[in-house]
Write a protein that holds these residues in place. Sequence first.
Motif, PDB file in Angstrom:
ATOM      1  N   GLY A 101       1.270  -0.781  -0.133  1.00  0.00           N
ATOM      2  CA  GLY A 101       0.243  -0.100  -0.006  1.00  0.00           C
ATOM      3  C   GLY A 101       1.196   1.241  -0.066  1.00  0.00           C
ATOM      4  N   VAL A 102       0.117   1.849   0.656  1.00  0.00           N
ATOM      5  CA  VAL A 102       0.929   3.586   0.634  1.00  0.00           C
ATOM      6  C   VAL A 102       1.840   4.103   1.652  1.00  0.00           C
ATOM      7  CG1 VAL A 102       1.078   6.002   0.457  1.00  0.00           C
ATOM      8  CG2 VAL A 102      -0.498   4.257  -0.974  1.00  0.00           C
ATOM      9  N   ARG A 103       2.983   3.802   1.969  1.00  0.00           N
ATOM     10  CA  ARG A 103       4.272   4.148   3.261  1.00  0.00           C
ATOM     11  C   ARG A 103       3.552   5.727   3.272  1.00  0.00           C
ATOM     12  NH1 ARG A 103       9.431   5.056   5.672  1.00  0.00           N
ATOM     13  NH2 ARG A 103       9.972   5.177   3.209  1.00  0.00           N
ATOM     14  N   MET A 104       3.024   6.256   4.122  1.00  0.00           N
ATOM     15  CA  MET A 104       2.619   7.713   4.342  1.00  0.00           C
ATOM     16  C   MET A 104       3.450   8.025   5.559  1.00  0.00           C
ATOM     17  SD  MET A 104      -0.963  10.388   5.262  1.00  0.00           S
ATOM     18  CE  MET A 104      -0.937   9.672   7.501  1.00  0.00           C
ATOM     19  N   ARG A 105       4.491   8.763   4.897  1.00  0.00           N
ATOM     20  CA  ARG A 105       5.527   9.244   6.902  1.00  0.00           C
ATOM     21  C   ARG A 105       5.008  10.676   7.128  1.00  0.00           C
ATOM     22  NH1 ARG A 105      11.641  10.103   7.166  1.00  0.00           N
ATOM     23  NH2 ARG A 105      11.602  10.831   5.058  1.00  0.00           N
ATOM     24  N   TRP A 106       5.651  11.233   8.340  1.00  0.00           N
ATOM     25  CA  TRP A 106       5.239  12.310   9.202  1.00  0.00           C
ATOM     26  C   TRP A 106       6.969  11.945  10.001  1.00  0.00           C
ATOM     27  CZ3 TRP A 106       0.622  11.932  12.247  1.00  0.00           C
ATOM     28  CH2 TRP A 106      -0.799  11.906  11.196  1.00  0.00           C
ATOM     29  N   VAL A 107       6.946  13.032   9.350  1.00  0.00           N
ATOM     30  CA  VAL A 107       9.239  13.599   9.706  1.00  0.00           C
ATOM     31  C   VAL A 107       8.582  15.607  10.731  1.00  0.00           C
ATOM     32  CG1 VAL A 107      11.315  14.235   9.794  1.00  0.00           C
ATOM     33  CG2 VAL A 107      10.142  11.934   8.154  1.00  0.00           C
TER      34      VAL A 107
END
Length: 155
Positions: A103-109
């Motif tokens: 799927g879509v790996r959504m990352r917050w930094v």
Amino acid sequence: MAGHTENEIVIDAPMDLVWDMTNDIESWTNLFSEYSKAEIIERRDGTILFRLALHPDEDGKVWDWVSARTPDEATRTVRSHRVQTGPFKYMWIYWEYLQTDDGVRMRWVQDFEMRPQAPVDDAAMTERINGNSPIQLALIKEKVEAAAARAEVSG
């Protein structure tokens, strides 16, 4: 000293749906559990100026702020920062969307620094963000995957 956090989740849904739902700021009160208000102030040159408000604290205080958000659909990234920084000296947020087999790996930094007079220091805010981000990411995953399932059934 400054704070830095990285949190991510994989969402089993099409990239376009994940991108569209998570970049629809006006729907963030439905997508996130922490926001009581999400309003667009201005759109200019690809950047969105918007106001967010949290649900009231136990003492009735409502924390709100203005941020600027610049999504780049070509790179599937978003750069955001607080314009009204409140207790932060600065707060920068980077969102990244990567297609994976699952799927879509959504990352917050998030990179930030708290003001000396803030109610919490950098370490406490890092802990707070790392405690809340997985909760918000799980809600987003649940809601986007449900929308994908509905689209699959109706489509």
